[in-house]
Write a protein that holds these residues in place. Sequence first.
Motif, short mmCIF file in Angstrom:
data_model
loop_
_atom_site.label_atom_id
_atom_site.label_comp_id
_atom_site.label_asym_id
_atom_site.label_seq_id
_atom_site.Cartn_x
_atom_site.Cartn_y
_atom_site.Cartn_z
N ASP A 18 0.48 -1.94 -0.07
CA ASP A 18 -0.06 -0.20 -0.22
C ASP A 18 0.30 1.41 0.17
OD1 ASP A 18 -2.35 -1.46 -0.10
OD2 ASP A 18 -2.81 -1.76 2.23
N LYS A 19 1.62 1.25 0.49
CA LYS A 19 2.42 2.77 0.98
C LYS A 19 3.95 2.69 -0.40
CE LYS A 19 2.29 3.05 5.28
NZ LYS A 19 2.28 4.77 5.83
N ASP A 20 3.99 1.21 -1.15
CA ASP A 20 4.84 1.33 -2.20
C ASP A 20 6.29 0.71 -1.71
OD1 ASP A 20 5.49 0.73 -5.33
OD2 ASP A 20 5.43 3.57 -5.19
N LEU A 21 6.58 0.14 -1.36
CA LEU A 21 7.44 0.11 -0.31
C LEU A 21 8.04 -1.47 -0.03
CD1 LEU A 21 7.45 1.96 3.08
CD2 LEU A 21 9.18 2.95 1.15
N ASN A 22 9.27 -1.54 -1.09
CA ASN A 22 9.93 -3.03 -0.70
C ASN A 22 10.21 -3.64 0.61
OD1 ASN A 22 12.34 -2.82 -1.02
ND2 ASN A 22 12.32 -1.95 -3.22
N LYS A 23 10.86 -4.52 0.76
CA LYS A 23 11.44 -5.06 2.00
C LYS A 23 13.45 -4.98 1.61
CE LYS A 23 8.86 -9.55 1.99
NZ LYS A 23 8.83 -11.30 2.16
N THR A 24 13.61 -4.26 0.94
CA THR A 24 14.60 -3.34 1.02
C THR A 24 14.78 -2.68 1.25
OG1 THR A 24 15.31 -5.49 -1.00
CG2 THR A 24 16.89 -3.48 -0.41
N ARG A 25 13.82 -2.03 1.27
CA ARG A 25 13.56 -0.82 1.60
C ARG A 25 13.62 -0.03 2.99
NH1 ARG A 25 15.66 4.45 1.68
NH2 ARG A 25 14.32 6.12 1.71
N LEU A 26 12.03 -1.25 3.24
CA LEU A 26 12.05 -1.24 4.92
C LEU A 26 13.21 -1.37 5.92
CD1 LEU A 26 9.94 -0.77 7.21
CD2 LEU A 26 9.57 -3.08 7.10
N GLN A 27 13.67 -2.52 5.44
CA GLN A 27 15.05 -3.14 5.85
C GLN A 27 16.23 -1.76 6.54
OE1 GLN A 27 17.28 -6.21 4.32
NE2 GLN A 27 19.42 -5.40 5.27
N ASP A 28 16.14 -0.72 5.28
CA ASP A 28 16.82 0.25 5.66
C ASP A 28 16.32 1.12 5.78
OD1 ASP A 28 19.19 -1.09 3.29
OD2 ASP A 28 18.15 0.16 1.78
N LEU A 29 15.63 1.90 6.00
CA LEU A 29 14.83 3.11 6.67
C LEU A 29 14.54 2.53 8.76
CD1 LEU A 29 11.82 3.40 4.51
CD2 LEU A 29 13.88 5.36 4.74
N ALA A 30 14.65 1.14 8.56
CA ALA A 30 14.16 1.23 9.66
C ALA A 30 15.45 0.24 10.30
CB ALA A 30 12.98 -0.16 9.91
N GLY A 31 17.00 0.78 9.53
CA GLY A 31 18.11 0.19 10.15
C GLY A 31 18.33 -1.66 11.07
N LEU A 32 17.40 -1.99 9.62
CA LEU A 32 17.28 -4.02 10.35
C LEU A 32 18.37 -4.35 9.66
CD1 LEU A 32 13.33 -4.07 9.75
CD2 LEU A 32 14.49 -4.39 12.06
N SER A 33 18.50 -5.73 10.40
CA SER A 33 19.42 -6.40 9.54
C SER A 33 18.86 -6.91 8.73
CB SER A 33 21.00 -7.11 10.49
OG SER A 33 19.59 -8.03 11.64
N PRO A 34 19.69 -7.47 7.43
CA PRO A 34 19.75 -9.13 6.82
C PRO A 34 19.46 -10.14 7.59
CG PRO A 34 21.99 -8.16 5.99
CD PRO A 34 21.53 -7.66 7.19
N ALA A 35 19.73 -10.58 8.72
CA ALA A 35 19.02 -11.86 9.20
C ALA A 35 17.41 -11.26 10.15
CB ALA A 35 20.22 -12.53 10.36
N THR A 36 17.64 -9.98 10.78
CA THR A 36 15.79 -9.78 10.96
C THR A 36 15.23 -10.19 10.44
OG1 THR A 36 17.22 -8.55 12.90
CG2 THR A 36 15.51 -7.98 12.17
N MET A 37 15.88 -9.71 8.85
CA MET A 37 14.31 -9.81 7.58
C MET A 37 13.86 -10.60 7.32
SD MET A 37 13.35 -6.53 7.18
CE MET A 37 12.35 -7.36 5.52
N ASP A 38 14.97 -11.73 7.70
CA ASP A 38 14.98 -12.90 7.26
C ASP A 38 13.98 -13.73 7.99
OD1 ASP A 38 15.97 -15.04 5.30
OD2 ASP A 38 17.02 -15.91 7.18
N THR A 39 14.52 -13.31 9.50
CA THR A 39 13.56 -13.54 10.11
C THR A 39 12.02 -13.71 10.11
OG1 THR A 39 15.12 -14.34 11.96
CG2 THR A 39 13.31 -14.19 12.69
N LEU A 40 11.97 -12.74 9.54
CA LEU A 40 10.17 -11.48 9.70
C LEU A 40 9.52 -13.01 8.36
CD1 LEU A 40 11.03 -8.18 10.03
CD2 LEU A 40 9.67 -9.73 11.79
N ASN A 41 10.40 -12.41 7.24
CA ASN A 41 9.98 -13.11 6.12
C ASN A 41 9.57 -14.53 5.89
OD1 ASN A 41 10.76 -11.11 3.62
ND2 ASN A 41 13.08 -11.31 4.04
#
Length: 85
Positions: A18-41
């Motif tokens: 809805d906000k026209d964002l992808n997961k990589t952009r969210l990761q960058d904006l929120a300062g999340l590690s790749p491991a955290t994003m993998d866990t969420l995915n």
Amino acid sequence: MVTSRIFSCKPLWKLLIDKDLNKTRLQDLAGLSPATMDTLNKGGNATTEVLARICEVLGSDISEICEIVPLETPEATIDDTKGEQ
């Protein structure tokens, strides 16, 4: 009988669309590690700190990024159908 429940991030993924964002952009904006994003995915556990950062970045409430859903197990499915007709 107590039914097991888990958190689901499906609302988060819908909100990103809805906000026209992808997961990589969210990761960058929120300062999340790749491991955290993998866990969420993968539907894994996230800390409240991670959820709070996501909410802050998206300008959303916790209820907009996650929900509590029943844990789907064969036992739960069998027990849930008892008495229904």
